[in-house]
Scaffold this active site. Structure first.
Site, PDB file in Angstrom:
ATOM      1  CG  ASP A   1      -2.377   0.843   0.826  1.00  0.00           C
ATOM      2  OD1 ASP A   1      -2.051   1.897   0.620  1.00  0.00           O
ATOM      3  OD2 ASP A   1      -3.445   0.359   1.309  1.00  0.00           O
TER       4      ASP A   1
ATOM      5  CG  ASP B   1       2.628   5.687  -6.760  1.00  0.00           C
ATOM      6  OD1 ASP B   1       1.463   5.022  -7.104  1.00  0.00           O
ATOM      7  OD2 ASP B   1       2.647   6.692  -7.017  1.00  0.00           O
TER       8      ASP B   1
ATOM      9  CE1 TYR C   1     -12.827   3.422  -8.473  1.00  0.00           C
ATOM     10  CE2 TYR C   1     -15.198   2.977  -8.637  1.00  0.00           C
ATOM     11  CZ  TYR C   1     -13.898   2.807  -8.261  1.00  0.00           C
ATOM     12  OH  TYR C   1     -13.721   1.693  -7.069  1.00  0.00           O
TER      13      TYR C   1
ATOM     14  CE  LYS D   1     -12.367  -0.066  -9.172  1.00  0.00           C
ATOM     15  NZ  LYS D   1     -11.122  -0.958  -8.687  1.00  0.00           N
TER      16      LYS D   1
ATOM     17  CB  THR E   1     -14.367   0.958   2.355  1.00  0.00           C
ATOM     18  OG1 THR E   1     -14.601   2.086   1.078  1.00  0.00           O
ATOM     19  CG2 THR E   1     -14.269  -0.671   1.914  1.00  0.00           C
TER      20      THR E   1
END
Length: 261
Positions: free
Chosen positions: A48, A73, A168, A172, A203
């Protein structure tokens, strides 16, 4: 008389396996890293860009796997290559790769007419490019060994048109297309490539959404609730296991029925 509940005991489906999970600092990635550790993984590498990944390392160890924490990254090609070189030098292979990195919008949700190419590039890089870069590091080894499991985290946003999330959704959808095409290439080598498309999940990312955006998403779920990271981790664990040996090129929507139509 009260009923005692014992902690869930999982079958050791990943005994001896070396697992890499990106975006493992929390949320779906963190839940997945812990789930695979609890299912007997030999080692879990938690990747992460955020310092929160440090917390996962100790939890993986408690769950019974050797833990490695890497802060990189995943859009930086050189950093990704160097990280996987270290992983391969230490463990010799990667059996399971879970690509969980995604997002990049910084919580901004605007109509496409108001968006900028800078935002598009950031979202595509974080969501799609990161998946491709990490996957590229493991495919040769998986082909050579004729074994490997790759699970990419897509999104139900790519399946159900959602206002103000065009960039987005596009990124995806790219993850799903990448999954399907790569699965065909790697199938002759015994390597499985699948995707999971979560619906609204509890989340940090969903917590940052404007309340009206989150409310619309949850209201569109037939089950009438937001999902939990652990529910996505269960689906990932199945696709990453040998129980799914004859499953490849699939996109499993885990979204409370949101994409039924």
């Amino acid at each position: 008389m009260g009923t005692e509940h014992s902690p869930t005991v999982f079958a050791p489906r990943f005994a001896g396996k070396v697992v890499v999970v990106t975006a493992a600092g929390g949320g779906i990635g963190g839940a997945t890293a812990l789930r695979l550790a609890r299912e007997g993984a030999q080692a879990v590498v938690a990747v992460d860009v955020l310092p929160a990944v440090d917390r996962i390392e100790a939890m993986i160890e408690i769950a019974g796997a050797s833990a490695v924490c890497m802060k990189i990254d995943c859009t930086d090609e050189h950093a990704v290559a160097a990280a996987f070189d270290r992983i391969l030098s230490r463990f010799g292979r990667v059996d399971v790769l879970v690509n969980g990195v995604g997002g990049g919008g910084g919580g901004r949700n605007t109509e496409f007419v108001e968006s900028t190419s800078q935002t598009w590039r950031k979202i595509v890089d974080v969501t799609l490019l990161s998946t491709m870069l990490c996957t590229r590091q493991v495919v040769q080894g998986m082909r050579d060994r004729k074994y490997g499991k790759i699970v990419n985290i897509a999104s139900s946003i790519a399946l159900v048109p959602t206002p103000k999330m065009v960039e987005y959704a596009s990124a995806k959808a790219g993850v799903i297309g990448f999954t399907r095409s790569l699965a065909v290439e790697l199938a002759p080598f015994g390597v499985n490539v699948n995707a999971v498309s979560p619906g609204p999940i509890k989340t940090a990312a969903t917590d940052s959404l404007p309340p009206d955006v989150l409310a619309r998403s949850v209201n569109a779920v037939p089950m009438g609730r937001i999902g939990l990271p652990e529910e996505i981790a269960s689906a990932i664990a199945y696709l990453a296991s040998d129980e799914a040996a004859y499953v490849t090129g699939q996109n499993l929507a885990v979204n409370g029925g949101r994409a039924l139509n």
